[in-house]
Enzyme design. Structure first.
Site, PDB file in Angstrom:
ATOM      1  N   GLY A 151       7.132  -2.260 -12.530  1.00 53.76           N
ATOM      2  CA  GLY A 151       8.246  -1.426 -12.095  1.00 53.76           C
ATOM      3  C   GLY A 151       7.788  -0.077 -11.571  1.00 53.76           C
ATOM      4  N   SER A 152       8.547   0.954 -11.904  1.00 52.25           N
ATOM      5  CA  SER A 152       8.344   2.272 -11.289  1.00 52.25           C
ATOM      6  C   SER A 152       7.038   2.949 -11.660  1.00 52.25           C
ATOM      7  CB  SER A 152       9.512   3.196 -11.659  1.00 52.25           C
ATOM      8  OG  SER A 152      10.719   2.682 -11.130  1.00 52.25           O
TER       9      SER A 152
END
Length: 597
Positions: free
Chosen positions: A311-312
């Site tokens: 993810g981020s």
């Protein structure tokens, strides 16, 4: 009428009606019987002679071998397995004396029931199971291996014929569950089966000895005929981990997984200067001292063996590459309104629209749209080269059983949507340890070093991945991400400047990012945070991943960042690292931890 002869009147005869019977021979035997008896005697005599010749001349070697099998035994005394210690010499695994309890079933099965019951209790098995073992037709059976010495002594005191205790060693793990996934375990035959015990088997195992002994009919050694080879004990190894820091990481991880009702969690702590692993832990774990717990999926070291979509936490690399290629600067403005971006048939969205953002703010606010726009400025092979240089999709720089390579597909097959999603951590799989190492260029000066699970005397040379200028700029941006306006204010530590990035990703379920139940899309999440401290002169990198939190929150800033904060707080004191910020600098606004998925 016949004639009857009377012995006492040999010269006379008397005639009667009986039939005539011939007189016996002088020795009292009939001639036919004598010949039969003589034949049988001669036959027996020659049979004995033939048997003796067969035994002494033809079958002598076979019989000698059989005799030796019952009296002369080949023993292989076990070597002591080497010790495993932490970087400061604290004992993590060692051998302790134990006994193998064996039996001659033919002798032992005749023991009184009371004694067999006592034996079964000491062996911690049922009487039925013991009796089943003693029904064996073999001359030797193991009843139990690696029995504690006091228990073995109590067994011998029962005085049961045919029950024996032989010397061996038992592996002991003083730290139990805290180090279980890293250390692993060895089986009863001195072979490593998981973790460091398996990875360092050639060093730890040593070489068994070789002895020839003579046993009596009860199996007791009566003579030591020859020591062919003495056992050679295994070598000791010193790991890079700090056992006190390992305990801190385990304690905080366990607390978070329990409170968030999560499936599992992992945490990794790295030494920025040397690449040494200072702590690596997972929860839930198992106790390697308990044989029945040493199986199942909970045995694997998930920080190394499990890959997930980060993810981020991957966004900083996309931004760093754009700056390194001089496409943008930290102050360059990128329009992210209206919070959506169409790529082919797919739509990229932010958690909520931000409008125009600087490159620095794209990381602070964790904007998917802003990150994708930066990725589209670059060639696919440039992104792939950076990811590969960081260690994604390649074998871990340290050898560990089952360590995953992750997944990074060749750039030639990337579609625009794939390049876009990989820029913010989807469509690429990494392990938590790979991700922690990837942050090293930001914590150093743009270079990266191999990781080590063993204590190093000399730090390895680094390999430049991004420029020093870009690394220092990204360090400043990541520090802002943990500030009041970022997604990770809960990562802050009083007295220390910290830097890092949150990550919240959808978890794939059977190849999809959701499961449809009664018309509703149910999703599972992975919450993570990777950062380093002190930001002014980084000493440690800490990565935390919580799998499937289910207590109402799922963002990395809410779930993983606080774990990072508590680990760093205690690590700074343990490692005696001086503060680099006032203790009043911590500001945690409400609802400041939301980020894009």
């Amino acid at each position: 009428m016949g004639t009857v002869y009377f012995p006492e009147e040999s010269g006379k005869a008397r005639t009667e009606g009986a039939s005539h019977t011939p007189p016996p021979t002088g020795k009292g035997f009939y001639p036919t019987r004598s010949r039969v008896v003589m034949f049988l005697l001669f036959l027996s005599f020659f049979s004995l002679i033939g048997g003796a010749l067969w035994l002494q001349a033809i079958s002598s070697k076979r019989l000698q071998d059989r005799g030796k099998a019952y009296s002369v035994k080949e023993l292989k005394p076990m070597a002591m397995r080497g010790k495993i210690m932490d970087r400061d010499g604290a004992l993590l695994a060692s051998d302790i004396p134990a006994s193998a309890i064996s039996a001659d079933p033919d002798e032992a099965r005749s023991a009184p029931k009371e004694k067999r019951m006592a034996l079964a209790r000491l062996l911690d098995i049922s009487l039925q199971r013991l009796d089943a073992r003693l029904k064996s037709n073999a001359q030797f059976v193991y009843l139990k291996r690696q029995v504690d010495q006091d228990v073995a002594n109590a067994i011998l005191k029962l005085g049961i014929n045919g029950i024996r205790a032989s010397k061996e060693y038992k592996r002991s793990y003083p730290e139990g569950e805290i180090f279980s996934h890293l250390i692993g375990f060895a089986n009863v035959d001195n072979a490593g089966k998981a973790g460091i015990e398996l990875a360092a088997q050639n060093i730890l195992a040593g070489t068994a000895g070789h002895r020839r002994v003579i046993r009596d009919v009860r199996g007791r050694i009566v003579e030591d005929t020859q020591a062919v080879r003495d056992p050679v004990d295994g070598g000791d190894i010193v790991l890079s981990v700090n056992s006190r820091l390992q305990y801190i990481a385990f304690r905080e991880l366990k607390d978070a997984v329990t409170r968030q009702r999560a499936n599992s969690g992992s945490a990794v702590v790295l030494d920025v200067r040397s690449g040494e692993v200072l702590a690596m832990t997972n929860y839930p774990g198992y106790d390697p001292n308990v044989v029945t717990q040493r199986e199942g999926e909970h045995v694997r070291n998930r920080a190394l063996t499990d890959a997930y979509e980060p993810g981020s936490t991957l966004k900083p690399f996309t931004v760093a590459l754009a700056m390194d290629k001089r496409k943008v600067t930290p102050k360059t403005t990128i329009q992210t309104a209206p919070g959506k971006l169409q790529i082919g048939k797919a739509t990229i969205e932010d958690a909520h629209p931000h409008g125009a953002l600087s490159v620095s703010q794209i990381i602070e606010k964790s904007s998917n749209v802003g990150t994708v726009k930066l990725a589209m400025m670059m060639k696919a092979h440039d992104m792939w080269n950076l990811f590969e240089a960081l260690g994604f999709g390649t074998q871990a720089s340290m050898e560990f059983p089952g360590a995953t390579r992750g997944k990074l597909r060749p750039y030639k097959s990337w579609q625009p949507i794939e390049q876009a999603t990989m820029s913010y951590g989807h469509g690429i799989d990494v392990s938590l340890t790979q991700l922690a190492r990837a942050y090293m260029p930001f914590a150093r000066r743009g270079d990266i070093v191999p990781l080590s699970l063993y204590r190093l005397d000399v730090p390895p040379a680094g390999r430049q991945v991004i420029s020093e200028k870009t690394a220092l700029e990204m360090r400043h941006i990541l520090e802002k991400a943990t500030g009041p306006d970022g997604t990770a204010p809960k990562a802050q530590v009083r007295g220390y400047r910290v830097a890092g990035k949150t990550g919240t990703s959808y978890k794939r379920i059977d190849g999809r990012y959701f499961r449809e139940v009664n018309g509703r899309k149910l999703r599972k999440y992975v919450a993570s945070f990777v950062g380093f401290a002190p930001a002014s002169q980084p000493r440690v990198i800490v990565a935390v991943m919580i799998d499937e939190p289910s207590n109402g929150r799922h963002y990395g800033g809410d779930i993983a960042a606080p774990v990072f904060s508590r680990i760093v707080r205690d690590a700074m004191g343990l490692l005696e690292i001086a503060p680099d910020s006032p203790v009043t600098d911590v500001v945690i606004p409400q609802d400041a931890t939301k980020e894009s998925i």
